[in-house]
Design an enzyme around this catalytic site. Sequence first.
Site, short mmCIF file in Angstrom:
data_model
loop_
_atom_site.label_atom_id
_atom_site.label_comp_id
_atom_site.label_asym_id
_atom_site.label_seq_id
_atom_site.Cartn_x
_atom_site.Cartn_y
_atom_site.Cartn_z
CB CYS A 24 -0.41 3.00 17.28
SG CYS A 24 -1.14 3.15 17.94
CB ALA A 29 -12.69 9.00 -18.18
CG HIS A 37 -14.20 0.95 -2.36
ND1 HIS A 37 -14.38 0.45 -4.08
CD2 HIS A 37 -15.32 0.13 -1.72
CE1 HIS A 37 -14.99 -0.23 -3.82
NE2 HIS A 37 -15.73 -0.24 -3.03
CB CYS A 43 -6.37 2.52 19.98
SG CYS A 43 -4.70 3.20 19.26
CE1 TYR A 69 -4.57 -1.61 -0.10
CE2 TYR A 69 -3.41 -2.92 1.01
CZ TYR A 69 -4.69 -2.37 0.37
OH TYR A 69 -5.39 -2.96 -0.10
CB THR A 111 -16.64 2.03 -12.64
OG1 THR A 111 -16.75 1.01 -11.56
CG2 THR A 111 -17.97 2.03 -13.05
CB CYS A 124 -3.64 2.08 15.58
SG CYS A 124 -3.80 0.52 16.86
P1 OAD Z 1 -11.51 -1.91 -13.03
O1 OAD Z 1 -10.50 -1.96 -13.10
O2 OAD Z 1 -12.20 -3.27 -12.84
O3 OAD Z 1 -11.95 -1.25 -14.21
C1 OAD Z 1 -11.63 -0.26 -15.22
C2 OAD Z 1 -12.57 0.37 -16.08
O4 OAD Z 1 -12.29 1.21 -16.79
C3 OAD Z 1 -12.99 -0.78 -16.99
O5 OAD Z 1 -13.97 -0.94 -17.54
C4 OAD Z 1 -12.11 0.07 -18.31
O6 OAD Z 1 -12.32 -0.92 -19.20
C5 OAD Z 1 -11.90 1.11 -18.38
N1 OAD Z 1 -10.78 2.55 -18.60
C6 OAD Z 1 -9.68 1.76 -18.89
N2 OAD Z 1 -8.72 3.15 -18.95
C7 OAD Z 1 -10.22 3.51 -19.32
C8 OAD Z 1 -10.17 4.58 -19.42
N3 OAD Z 1 -9.09 5.77 -19.76
N4 OAD Z 1 -11.26 6.04 -20.07
C9 OAD Z 1 -12.28 5.62 -19.27
N5 OAD Z 1 -12.05 3.92 -18.92
C10 OAD Z 1 -11.46 3.06 -19.12
O7 OAD Z 1 -11.20 -0.19 -11.94
P2 OAD Z 1 -13.04 -0.18 -11.24
O8 OAD Z 1 -14.30 -0.75 -12.06
O9 OAD Z 1 -12.59 0.77 -10.06
O10 OAD Z 1 -12.06 -2.55 -4.75
O11 OAD Z 1 -12.57 -1.73 -9.47
C11 OAD Z 1 -13.92 -1.18 -8.47
C12 OAD Z 1 -13.39 -1.95 -7.53
O12 OAD Z 1 -12.38 -2.98 -7.80
C13 OAD Z 1 -12.12 -0.90 -6.58
O13 OAD Z 1 -12.27 0.02 -6.14
C14 OAD Z 1 -11.22 -2.20 -6.11
C15 OAD Z 1 -11.10 -3.28 -6.60
O14 OAD Z 1 -11.10 -4.52 -6.33
C16 OAD Z 1 -11.68 -2.41 -3.44
O15 OAD Z 1 -10.30 -2.52 -3.45
C17 OAD Z 1 -12.76 -2.74 -2.50
#
Ligand code: OAD
Length: 252
Positions: free
Chosen positions: A152, A236, A121, A132, A69, A193, A129
């Site tokens: 911590c 985007a 998220h 605590c 991370y 997404t 921590c």
């Molecule tokens: P993903 O990696 O699942 O999806 C990314 C999306 O962005 C895909 O649909 C791509 O087609 C699209 N994409 C890529 N480049 C792009 C661009 N330049 N413009 C527009 N779209 C583009 O990521 P998330 O949907 O964010 O959760 O994933 C959801 C969650 O899964 C995350 O928040 C994370 C992960 O596990 C946790 O960690 C809890």
Amino acid sequence: MPHRAFSHELVDRLARAQHVAALTGAGISAESGIPTFRDPGGLWEQFKPEELANVQAFLRNPKLVQAWYTHRRNVALEKAPNPGHKALVELEGLVPDFLLITQNVDHLHQRAGSKRMAELHGNITRSYCIDCGKTATEQEMTPIASGGVAQCSACGGYIRPDVVWFGEMLPEGVMEWAGEAAQRAEVFLSIGTSAVVYPAAGLPLLAKEGGAYVAEINIEASAIAGYVDEVVLGKAGEVLPALVQAVREKRA
Ligand code: OAD
């Protein structure tokens, strides 16, 4: 039917709307140079979520999870918000009731200047921590850089990132806030997404049920593309500035 350009209808609706909500995912930060999760070369191809993104993995190997991370945090801090993030800041200024709902933990929306935000998220720039709950200071994080474990200073507990891991609940109240905004939205944008992780992925559908015009902006059709009113295929960072400019001109 996916299109390469956004429709006049989307511009008109955004220009008239009092209530708008937008959901973003990793795709909006892709053009800033931050890997997505599920695209080729994405984070979940290189690292298994079950080894890193859950509390059991953390308790088994806090050093490894803290190091991963910290690496992601440093990568995010080195990158800059792109025109897609900035366009959403401008949209927030144009619409009376606008909520930006993000699944991203990279802090780029905040650095771009977005103010009204629901972070579903968490946020990788914060840590606390695990025992605590005290917010970690930069000082407490320093051992990670030299291969040590961050603990911590108050109770000795391990320090964890302020992000939602698999199997964990979303921060209290945030999903409710996002859900209410989705339900009252006249226009809902689902941006960058894959829409496969719930409950976030349910928001565009909730908005649709509530009567919103739902548009997806993505380089490819996502899991929910078949349920939305319009799919705009494109980056985007290119689609959003053009869309917001068209809305600004129409609102003027
Ligand atoms: P993903 O990696 O699942 O999806 C990314 C999306 O962005 C895909 O649909 C791509 O087609 C699209 N994409 C890529 N480049 C792009 C661009 N330049 N413009 C527009 N779209 C583009 O990521 P998330 O949907 O964010 O959760 O994933 C959801 C969650 O899964 C995350 O928040 C994370 C992960 O596990 C946790 O960690 C809890």
